[in-house]
Design a protein around this motif. Structure first.
Motif, mmCIF file in Angstrom:
data_model
loop_
_atom_site.group_PDB
_atom_site.id
_atom_site.type_symbol
_atom_site.label_atom_id
_atom_site.label_comp_id
_atom_site.label_asym_id
_atom_site.label_seq_id
_atom_site.Cartn_x
_atom_site.Cartn_y
_atom_site.Cartn_z
ATOM 1 N N UNK A 142 25.062 -0.265 20.907
ATOM 2 C CA UNK A 142 24.216 0.872 21.739
ATOM 3 C C UNK A 142 23.683 1.745 20.932
ATOM 4 N N UNK A 143 22.173 1.769 21.045
ATOM 5 C CA UNK A 143 21.603 2.815 20.331
ATOM 6 C C UNK A 143 20.681 3.767 20.984
ATOM 7 N N UNK A 144 20.324 4.965 20.524
ATOM 8 C CA UNK A 144 19.657 5.914 21.198
ATOM 9 C C UNK A 144 18.349 6.073 20.166
ATOM 10 N N UNK A 145 17.307 5.806 20.556
ATOM 11 C CA UNK A 145 15.940 5.876 19.830
ATOM 12 C C UNK A 145 15.823 7.192 19.422
ATOM 13 N N UNK A 146 15.087 7.389 18.337
ATOM 14 C CA UNK A 146 14.793 8.812 17.667
ATOM 15 C C UNK A 146 14.126 9.795 18.724
ATOM 16 N N UNK A 147 13.339 9.227 19.510
ATOM 17 C CA UNK A 147 12.697 9.952 20.477
ATOM 18 C C UNK A 147 12.388 8.894 21.797
ATOM 19 N N UNK A 148 12.288 9.564 23.177
ATOM 20 C CA UNK A 148 12.083 8.802 24.268
ATOM 21 C C UNK A 148 10.653 7.885 24.139
ATOM 22 N N UNK A 149 10.626 6.662 24.592
ATOM 23 C CA UNK A 149 9.618 5.962 24.424
ATOM 24 C C UNK A 149 8.651 6.150 25.807
ATOM 25 N N UNK A 150 7.572 6.177 25.917
ATOM 26 C CA UNK A 150 7.009 6.174 27.369
ATOM 27 C C UNK A 150 6.531 4.862 27.574
ATOM 28 N N UNK A 151 7.069 4.225 28.602
ATOM 29 C CA UNK A 151 7.157 2.683 28.925
ATOM 30 C C UNK A 151 6.435 2.286 30.045
ATOM 31 N N UNK A 152 5.210 2.764 30.009
ATOM 32 C CA UNK A 152 4.359 2.970 31.442
ATOM 33 C C UNK A 152 3.963 1.255 31.795
ATOM 34 N N UNK A 153 3.642 1.083 33.098
ATOM 35 C CA UNK A 153 3.431 -0.158 33.661
ATOM 36 C C UNK A 153 2.471 -1.071 32.735
ATOM 37 N N UNK A 154 2.748 -2.222 32.254
ATOM 38 C CA UNK A 154 2.085 -3.161 31.392
ATOM 39 C C UNK A 154 2.372 -2.823 30.052
ATOM 40 N N UNK A 155 3.056 -1.813 29.607
ATOM 41 C CA UNK A 155 3.507 -1.713 28.283
ATOM 42 C C UNK A 155 4.368 -2.724 27.927
ATOM 43 N N UNK A 156 4.434 -3.184 26.437
ATOM 44 C CA UNK A 156 5.327 -3.989 26.143
ATOM 45 C C UNK A 156 6.190 -3.459 24.853
ATOM 46 N N UNK A 157 7.595 -3.564 25.087
ATOM 47 C CA UNK A 157 8.349 -3.019 24.085
ATOM 48 C C UNK A 157 9.005 -4.285 23.180
ATOM 49 N N UNK A 158 8.943 -4.533 21.912
ATOM 50 C CA UNK A 158 9.475 -5.547 21.305
ATOM 51 C C UNK A 158 10.498 -4.980 20.394
ATOM 52 N N UNK A 159 11.638 -5.555 20.324
ATOM 53 C CA UNK A 159 12.912 -5.153 19.609
ATOM 54 C C UNK A 159 13.295 -6.184 18.768
ATOM 55 N N UNK A 160 13.507 -5.691 17.515
ATOM 56 C CA UNK A 160 14.267 -6.661 16.305
ATOM 57 C C UNK A 160 15.381 -5.945 16.461
ATOM 58 N N UNK A 161 16.655 -6.830 16.478
ATOM 59 C CA UNK A 161 18.222 -6.395 16.175
ATOM 60 C C UNK A 161 18.769 -6.939 15.179
ATOM 61 N N UNK A 162 19.374 -6.513 14.234
ATOM 62 C CA UNK A 162 19.983 -6.953 12.977
ATOM 63 C C UNK A 162 21.403 -6.722 12.830
ATOM 64 N N UNK A 163 22.162 -7.412 13.294
ATOM 65 C CA UNK A 163 23.660 -7.113 12.922
ATOM 66 C C UNK A 163 23.993 -7.433 11.646
ATOM 67 N N UNK A 164 24.739 -6.676 10.747
ATOM 68 C CA UNK A 164 25.311 -6.947 9.479
ATOM 69 C C UNK A 164 26.555 -6.454 9.497
ATOM 70 N N UNK A 165 27.400 -6.991 8.313
ATOM 71 C CA UNK A 165 28.757 -6.693 7.982
ATOM 72 C C UNK A 165 28.551 -6.817 6.439
ATOM 73 N N UNK A 166 29.134 -5.620 5.787
ATOM 74 C CA UNK A 166 29.354 -5.117 4.602
ATOM 75 C C UNK A 166 30.479 -4.761 4.114
ATOM 76 N N UNK A 167 30.942 -5.280 3.111
ATOM 77 C CA UNK A 167 32.142 -4.741 2.355
ATOM 78 C C UNK A 167 31.972 -3.476 1.438
ATOM 79 N N UNK A 168 32.708 -2.315 1.673
ATOM 80 C CA UNK A 168 32.560 -1.111 0.760
ATOM 81 C C UNK A 168 33.349 -1.053 -0.414
#
Length: 168
Positions: A142-168
């Motif tokens: 779950x993620x909160x965006x840095x600022x709210x996005x005005x999602x008016x009727x007809x607007x399009x929101x495209x989301x790229x999600x990138x899971x990763x696992x790394x060793x430290x």
């Protein structure tokens, strides 16, 4: 959109908001929270032989809230106020590519949401359930965006999600 890379693993979201006239309103990135429920699911699948969830879905939330580590599939729709006023009729399937170097993403098939009502979108999440408002399955991220996005009727929101696992 640029392919995000996290230094220690997790999930990063990149988004772009297009207004009803087709103009780019914003493009930004946000780091996620992997809730305890998601962490437990990953460990149970990897170490305990629990059946994996093979299809994941991206959803949006409109509540002015920040996801907490204790968020679960049962509590997310109410605590974060899941947004359901978009097409398609279900949460959008996360169609990931090949896993390489501890990373995968949906760059070849971005999650696309088209608004059917005027809303403010505060964030997104990755769930094992396709039904909008579902309270079953697992929340992997779950993620909160840095600022709210005005999602008016007809607007399009495209989301790229990138899971990763790394060793430290």
């Amino acid at each position: 959109m640029n392919k995000p890379q996290l230094p220690h693993g997790g999930l990063e979201y990149s988004l772009e908001l297009i207004d009803p006239r087709g103009r780019l309103i914003c493009r930004e990135r946000a780091l996620n929270l992997v809730p305890i429920e998601g962490l437990n699911h990953m460990l149970n699948v990897a170490l305990k032989g629990v059946t994996p969830i093979t299809t994941w879905y991206i959803g949006l939330f409109e509540g002015n809230a920040t996801p907490a580590p204790t968020i679960t599939a049962a509590t997310l729709p109410g605590l974060l106020t899941e947004c359901t006023t978009y097409t398609p009729g279900t949460r959008v399937e996360f169609v990931d590519g090949n896993v390489a170097n501890g990373n995968t993403d949906n760059a070849a098939s971005l999650a696309e949401f088209t608004s059917t009502a005027d809303k403010q979108i505060y964030g997104a999440f990755l769930s094992g359930a396709s039904t909008k408002g579902a309270t079953s399955s697992v929340i992997l991220s779950a993620v909160r965006f840095p600022s709210p996005k005005p999602f008016s009727t007809g607007s399009i929101l495209r989301v790229l999600a990138s899971p990763s696992i790394a060793s430290t």
